[in-house]
Design a protein around this motif. Structure first.
Motif, mmCIF file in Angstrom:
data_model
loop_
_atom_site.group_PDB
_atom_site.id
_atom_site.type_symbol
_atom_site.label_atom_id
_atom_site.label_comp_id
_atom_site.label_asym_id
_atom_site.label_seq_id
_atom_site.Cartn_x
_atom_site.Cartn_y
_atom_site.Cartn_z
ATOM 1 N N GLY A 182 1.596 -10.555 6.102
ATOM 2 C CA GLY A 182 2.698 -10.467 5.151
ATOM 3 C C GLY A 182 2.344 -9.639 3.933
ATOM 4 N N GLU A 183 1.125 -9.839 3.437
ATOM 5 C CA GLU A 183 0.683 -9.068 2.268
ATOM 6 C C GLU A 183 0.529 -7.585 2.602
ATOM 7 N N GLU A 184 -0.090 -7.293 3.746
ATOM 8 C CA GLU A 184 -0.340 -5.902 4.126
ATOM 9 C C GLU A 184 0.959 -5.175 4.480
ATOM 10 N N SER A 185 1.891 -5.900 5.132
ATOM 11 C CA SER A 185 3.154 -5.270 5.522
ATOM 12 C C SER A 185 3.916 -4.762 4.311
ATOM 13 N N ALA A 186 3.848 -5.514 3.216
ATOM 14 C CA ALA A 186 4.551 -5.098 2.006
ATOM 15 C C ALA A 186 3.993 -3.794 1.441
ATOM 16 N N ARG A 187 2.733 -3.497 1.773
ATOM 17 C CA ARG A 187 2.100 -2.262 1.275
ATOM 18 C C ARG A 187 2.118 -1.137 2.300
ATOM 19 N N ALA A 188 2.552 -1.440 3.525
ATOM 20 C CA ALA A 188 2.511 -0.442 4.597
ATOM 21 C C ALA A 188 3.495 0.696 4.336
ATOM 22 N N MET A 189 3.150 1.870 4.816
ATOM 23 C CA MET A 189 4.047 3.002 4.681
ATOM 24 C C MET A 189 5.317 2.782 5.492
ATOM 25 N N ALA A 190 5.182 2.075 6.657
ATOM 26 C CA ALA A 190 6.356 1.782 7.474
ATOM 27 C C ALA A 190 6.073 0.559 8.340
ATOM 28 N N VAL A 191 7.094 -0.240 8.562
ATOM 29 C CA VAL A 191 7.047 -1.353 9.513
ATOM 30 C C VAL A 191 7.991 -0.991 10.651
ATOM 31 N N VAL A 192 7.460 -0.949 11.887
ATOM 32 C CA VAL A 192 8.224 -0.498 13.047
ATOM 33 C C VAL A 192 8.626 -1.704 13.889
ATOM 34 N N LEU A 193 9.902 -1.777 14.243
ATOM 35 C CA LEU A 193 10.434 -2.926 14.971
ATOM 36 C C LEU A 193 11.103 -2.498 16.271
ATOM 37 N N ASN A 194 10.920 -3.322 17.316
ATOM 38 C CA ASN A 194 11.577 -3.091 18.600
ATOM 39 C C ASN A 194 12.950 -3.757 18.582
ATOM 40 N N LEU B 67 9.867 8.266 12.169
ATOM 41 C CA LEU B 67 8.541 7.697 12.395
ATOM 42 C C LEU B 67 7.540 8.790 12.751
ATOM 43 N N LEU B 68 7.942 9.721 13.603
ATOM 44 C CA LEU B 68 7.048 10.827 13.963
ATOM 45 C C LEU B 68 6.657 11.628 12.723
ATOM 46 N N GLY B 69 7.616 11.820 11.830
ATOM 47 C CA GLY B 69 7.314 12.544 10.604
ATOM 48 C C GLY B 69 6.268 11.815 9.769
ATOM 49 N N ILE B 70 6.349 10.493 9.723
ATOM 50 C CA ILE B 70 5.373 9.711 8.965
ATOM 51 C C ILE B 70 3.999 9.800 9.597
ATOM 52 N N LEU B 71 3.973 9.761 10.937
ATOM 53 C CA LEU B 71 2.686 9.768 11.649
ATOM 54 C C LEU B 71 2.025 11.146 11.639
ATOM 55 N N LEU B 72 2.817 12.175 11.697
ATOM 56 C CA LEU B 72 2.268 13.523 11.880
ATOM 57 C C LEU B 72 2.061 14.285 10.577
ATOM 58 N N VAL B 73 2.799 13.896 9.533
ATOM 59 C CA VAL B 73 2.695 14.630 8.272
ATOM 60 C C VAL B 73 1.827 13.833 7.305
ATOM 61 N N PRO B 74 0.752 14.392 6.798
ATOM 62 C CA PRO B 74 -0.110 13.675 5.846
ATOM 63 C C PRO B 74 0.703 13.138 4.677
ATOM 64 N N GLY B 75 0.541 11.834 4.411
ATOM 65 C CA GLY B 75 1.254 11.218 3.311
ATOM 66 C C GLY B 75 2.688 10.864 3.633
ATOM 67 N N GLY B 76 3.107 11.043 4.947
ATOM 68 C CA GLY B 76 4.462 10.689 5.352
ATOM 69 C C GLY B 76 5.482 11.707 4.960
#
Length: 301
Positions: free
Chosen positions: A56-68, A292-301
């Motif tokens: 919960g703590e880390e998710s709040a700081r994550a650049m993105a949370v991905v959900l199915n 999501l691809l943009g976040i993963l592929l581009v440095p800093g999102g």
């Protein structure tokens, strides 16, 4: 009084089991008691409780949370989650994007073809790879399936705890296998109801097959999922009182397979599947996946 952690900074006491989670945006249909006990009750210093709290703590700081999930299924909840995270991305339903490709090693689909002339008539019992039944639960399910008169497929690793004569009396009308190609089974025209633990992937596969659910949640996020199925989306029913009995199995199967309520559940599930197909076809899930691809592929999102 025991006190548990729901989200960082939010404390909940165990005397509010039936209270709605309306203090979290988008969660008003859910109850405090639907949360896994490691979040709210029990030993809050256990490994799993500490792990969930850290997530919960880390998710709040994550650049993105991905959900199915997809927007048409979970719009209100997604709106609430978006207010909690930097970026909350719904890229599902993943089983509609990439269906499971595997061998039907126990010939479930061939067996189901025998009933193709009678759509939505078969019960499928599948509780995932984690949940283990007690002998009492196995007996209740077996007796309920037999008494319901519905043909069934039961995915069960160990053939133990069956009532005397059960296998002989259901021969030809029931198929018990150690593993089933679940997504394909649920997508068969003869499939009418899924007796399930309410794991998220199982729910998504049921929606993809437009199969209503009979929910028996016991672990992890299963109670939360059950609440969505039975009260938010209304595409299934929960086992009354959380106790699996012969009569409860019979009554639930009767309701879903043979009564108007079950027909309406299938219609709702069909509408959700169409929303899911639209999302992964050329809709919101495609757009969000590209983000999501943009976040993963581009440095800093």
């Amino acid at each position: 009084m025991k006190v548990g952690r729901l989200f960082p900074g939010i404390m909940v006491s165990n005397d509010v089991h039936d209270d709605p989670l309306d203090f979290v945006a988008g969660f008003s249909v859910l109850r405090v008691g639907d949360l896994t006990k490691e979040i709210v009750f029990g030993d809050l210093k256990s490994f799993f409780s500490c792990l969930l709290h850290r997530m919960g703590e880390e998710s709040a700081r994550a650049m993105a949370v991905v959900l199915n999930t997809f927007d048409g299924l979970d719009s209100t909840t997604l709106t609430g989650l978006m207010s909690k995270f930097r970026s909350c991305l719904a890229v599902g339903s993943l089983n509609l994007i990439s269906p499971l490709l595997s061998e039907d090693s126990h010939a479930c689909l061939i067996w189901l073809d025998r009933f193709a002339h009678n759509p939505a008539s078969i019960a499928y019992v599948g509780f995932g790879m984690v949940m283990r039944f007690t002998p009492v639960e196995v007996a209740a399910l077996a007796e309920g399936l037999e008494s319901s008169g519905a043909p069934f497929i039961w995915s069960l690793k160990a053939r133990e705890g069956f009532p005397a004569g059960f296998l002989e009396q259901t021969a030809g009308k029931g198929l018990i296998v150690p593993w089933a190609l679940q997504s394909m089974v649920l997508g068969h025209v003869a499939m009418g109801v899924h007796v399930t633990h309410d794991g998220w992937n199982s729910m998504m596969e049921s929606i993809a097959g437009t199969v209503p659910m009979i929910c028996y949640p016991t672990l992890a996020d299963y109670k939360l999922n059950n609440r969505l199925v039975s009260h938010a989306w209304r595409i299934g029913v929960e086992v009354d009182g959380g106790v699996l009995t012969r009569d409860e199995v019979v009554n639930s199967i009767e309701l879903v397979l043979r009564k108007d309520e079950g027909r309406v559940m299938r219609e709702r599930a069909c509408k959700l599947r169409e929303l899911g197909k639209e999302s992964v076809g050329n809709g919101s899930s495609v757009e969000i996946f590209n983000k999501l691809l943009g976040i993963l592929l581009v440095p800093g999102g």
